[in-house]
Design a protein around this motif. Structure first.
Motif, PDB file in Angstrom:
ATOM      1  N   ASP A 153       0.834  -1.208   0.000  1.00 15.26           N
ATOM      2  CA  ASP A 153       0.000   0.000   0.000  1.00 15.26           C
ATOM      3  C   ASP A 153       0.868   1.258   0.000  1.00 15.26           C
ATOM      4  OD1 ASP A 153      -2.405  -1.367  -0.022  1.00 15.26           O
ATOM      5  OD2 ASP A 153      -2.634  -1.334   2.162  1.00 15.26           O
ATOM      6  N   ASP A 212       2.485   2.168  -3.391  1.00 15.61           N
ATOM      7  CA  ASP A 212       1.597   2.353  -4.542  1.00 15.61           C
ATOM      8  C   ASP A 212       1.903   3.651  -5.281  1.00 15.61           C
ATOM      9  OD1 ASP A 212      -0.500   1.508  -6.216  1.00 15.61           O
ATOM     10  OD2 ASP A 212      -1.908   2.829  -5.191  1.00 15.61           O
ATOM     11  N   LYS A 270      -1.394  -2.870  -7.704  1.00 16.37           N
ATOM     12  CA  LYS A 270      -0.336  -2.432  -6.794  1.00 16.37           C
ATOM     13  C   LYS A 270       0.918  -3.300  -6.940  1.00 16.37           C
ATOM     14  CE  LYS A 270      -3.421  -0.431  -3.320  1.00 16.37           C
ATOM     15  NZ  LYS A 270      -3.904  -0.502  -1.925  1.00 16.37           N
ATOM     16  N   ARG A 293       2.545  -2.474 -10.269  1.00 12.33           N
ATOM     17  CA  ARG A 293       3.152  -1.150 -10.232  1.00 12.33           C
ATOM     18  C   ARG A 293       4.469  -1.192  -9.450  1.00 12.33           C
ATOM     19  NH1 ARG A 293      -1.043   1.420  -8.828  1.00 12.33           N
ATOM     20  NH2 ARG A 293      -1.646   2.136 -10.895  1.00 12.33           N
TER      21      ARG A 293
END
Length: 207
Positions: free
Chosen positions: A22, A25, A105, A108
């Motif tokens: 998270d 991201d 995510k 990425r």
């Protein structure tokens, strides 16, 4: 009791991974701290070391998890390759696109850190991509049209396919999210793959 302790430890370990994915991201892995990750997972910083030897170790684990998803996508795309002959670019890209949408995510993270500043993570991605190319080359070798190919030629072809796929993932993630842009990017990647496949069908080993 031992079972519940093991389950709790695994839950905390997963919380550390989820928190990190998270955090990265919209940031680089090198910019986040052990303290941030620990706080997000609900543990004190010293407890981090019960799960990972270092932040680099955690990053490498994230790479392995993300590459497992990518490998699964590409494996699905080339399923039954030996029986069907050469894979179709459209099918391969459609499967990859679905995976990218589901696990944005993770993809990425891979794209950003492939050339990122944390050496251990960057090397892990490079190693995993080489393994992915070799796995693809082995599958290509089972294709009737390619049985006479040298291993080196198969690996070159596999590298090209993986590079096109990774570039397509990066462009899709960096796109503006519009359907028309996505169609254009996918069409371009499809054309590139078709050119590779056509070139492979015309290639004569030893030339």
């Amino acid at each position: 009791m031992a079972g519940s302790r093991a389950e709790k430890k695994e839950q905390t370990r997963q919380a550390l991974l989820d928190t990190t994915i998270d955090l990265v991201d919209d940031r680089s892995f090198g910019s986040i701290s052990l303290r941030e990750v620990s706080r997000g997972a609900g543990i004190v910083p010293t407890a981090f070391y019960r799960h990972f030897a270092s932040m680099e170790d955690l990053g490498v684990t994230l790479v392995e998890d993300a590459m497992r998803m990518l490998r699964g996508a590409l494996r699905e795309a080339r399923r039954d390759l030996a029986g069907r002959g050469m894979p179709t670019a459209r099918d391969s890209l459609d499967i990859l696109l679905r995976k990218v949408r589901t696990d944005q995510k993770q993809f990425r993270f891979l794209v950003r850190e492939q050339h990122g500043g944390v050496a251990e993570v960057r090397r892990a991605i490079g190693t995993e991509l080489r393994l992915l190319s070799r796995e693809l080359a082995i599958d290509l070798a089972r294709t009737p049209a390619l049985v006479s190919w040298e291993a080196e030629d198969l690996e070159v072809a596999a590298d090209l396919i993986v590079t096109i796929m990774m570039t397509a993932v990066a462009e899709l993630l960096d796109g503006d999210g519009r359907e028309s842009t996505e169609r254009t990017l996918v069409a371009r990647a499809e054309k590139q793959l078709v050119m590779v496949f056509l070139g492979m069908s015309a290639w004569r080993p030893g030339e």
